[in-house]
Write a protein that holds these residues in place. Sequence first.
Motif, PDB file in Angstrom:
ATOM      1  N   THR A 232     -59.819  22.777  -5.293  1.00 53.99           N
ATOM      2  CA  THR A 232     -61.323  22.481  -4.443  1.00 53.99           C
ATOM      3  C   THR A 232     -60.773  21.653  -3.178  1.00 53.99           C
ATOM      4  O   THR A 232     -60.005  20.550  -3.458  1.00 53.99           O
ATOM      5  N   LYS A 233     -61.170  21.934  -2.171  1.00 55.95           N
ATOM      6  CA  LYS A 233     -60.808  20.962  -0.792  1.00 55.95           C
ATOM      7  C   LYS A 233     -61.620  19.889  -0.929  1.00 55.95           C
ATOM      8  O   LYS A 233     -62.705  19.872  -1.507  1.00 55.95           O
ATOM      9  N   PHE A 284     -67.475  31.145   5.610  1.00 55.73           N
ATOM     10  CA  PHE A 284     -66.651  29.830   5.429  1.00 55.73           C
ATOM     11  C   PHE A 284     -65.919  29.512   6.664  1.00 55.73           C
ATOM     12  O   PHE A 284     -65.013  30.408   6.935  1.00 55.73           O
ATOM     13  N   ASN A 297     -67.770  25.465  -0.439  1.00 62.28           N
ATOM     14  CA  ASN A 297     -66.801  25.146  -0.870  1.00 62.28           C
ATOM     15  C   ASN A 297     -67.235  24.259  -2.296  1.00 62.28           C
ATOM     16  O   ASN A 297     -66.596  24.510  -3.351  1.00 62.28           O
ATOM     17  N   ILE A 307     -63.338  31.444  -2.218  1.00 66.77           N
ATOM     18  CA  ILE A 307     -64.328  31.319  -1.275  1.00 66.77           C
ATOM     19  C   ILE A 307     -64.878  32.391  -0.692  1.00 66.77           C
ATOM     20  O   ILE A 307     -66.039  32.726  -0.488  1.00 66.77           O
TER      21      ILE A 307
END
Length: 383
Positions: A232-233, A284, A297, A307
């Motif tokens: 996960t960003k 995204f 996200n 995504i």
Amino acid sequence: MFYANIRCKIITRNKVGRRFKSVITTDYKLSSKILPKETSVFSLVQPSGTMHLGNYLGALSCWGDLCRIKQHETQDLLFGLADLHAITVPQPQGKEFMKQKYDTLAYLIAFGVDPAKCKLYMQSDVREHAELAWYLSTITNISSLSRMTQWKAKSAGEKNKATDFSNSSSSLGLFSYPVLQAADVLIFKSEYVPVGEDQVQHLELTREIAEKFNKQFNCDVFKIPKVLLTPTKKIYNLKNSEKKMSKSDPRPGAVLYLSESNEDIRKKIKKATTDSITDKAFRFDPKERPGISNFINILAGIEKKSINEVEVDLENLRSHSDFKQYVGDKLIDWIEEPREKYLELSSNPDYLIQVALEGKIHAQKKAQETLRQVREVMGFSNF
């Protein structure tokens, strides 16, 4: 159920172009093969008390995932609360700080970090952390510490902060934070350290310190850890998609806490800043649609999807209100069970104390053995 695998070994770079070694990325299809039969995994989180979605998805969700895929007793998972790191900035005192720490522990367990599969402890309960940090500080260059991007960010506003400390109001602890972090990792001979992307630079310094120590003292006391980069960003706040989600944001609608009521979750999502684009699908695109991308996200993180998979799920949505309704439904469905578990755990301090005590005993045993080896090669007695 979360299944993960190591996709590849990659090389990444920081903002000044230095190469990071052995950064391993994971995706949301994790398998038990990620962990060798005999290995050690370690990570800490600062005890912020009330935990928000950014805290959890940034790195902590990986802790629970690793617990679920653990298959062998020889896979040592050790996680904890970095309360020594926390006091580099002002914290509550006495019993209030202690309550904050146990509150964080309750969140961890409620949201998937299983004490039956790992050990959980308080950093300050294992004093070997601080002793090793001093030894390592004697071989760590000031220039290396001054390049740390987190130090630069936290001391922002001070002139010549990276090289001139004569007028700095920041604490020595804040500056030397990465040395203690290196001691945290190395004292347990950790092989994998699951962290978010903002900690990669610190872990690269940890590798450099370990290599320097082994070479300087002609030993192999320290293992060279690998960074296990969580998929996960960075999660941004709901009012400004350029700022990381943080409890320090004064706007009440900017942060989603894990203890939020369903009503508050819907209200915050409804009022969140997205965009005014109506002629495109919900895709995204962090540059053109940062608010929408932040929610995508988040969905990827809580649903353990890529995504692209989330984008497919959103194909039939036609309006921003439908999109926000969808996000709210998914979040509420995901959060309800662990939120109830958190409320139960937070009202059972005796259980939390027992978990921390068991973790301390385990961590202390490992730390004492490593410190014995360190003192021996450095020429200190072990009476």
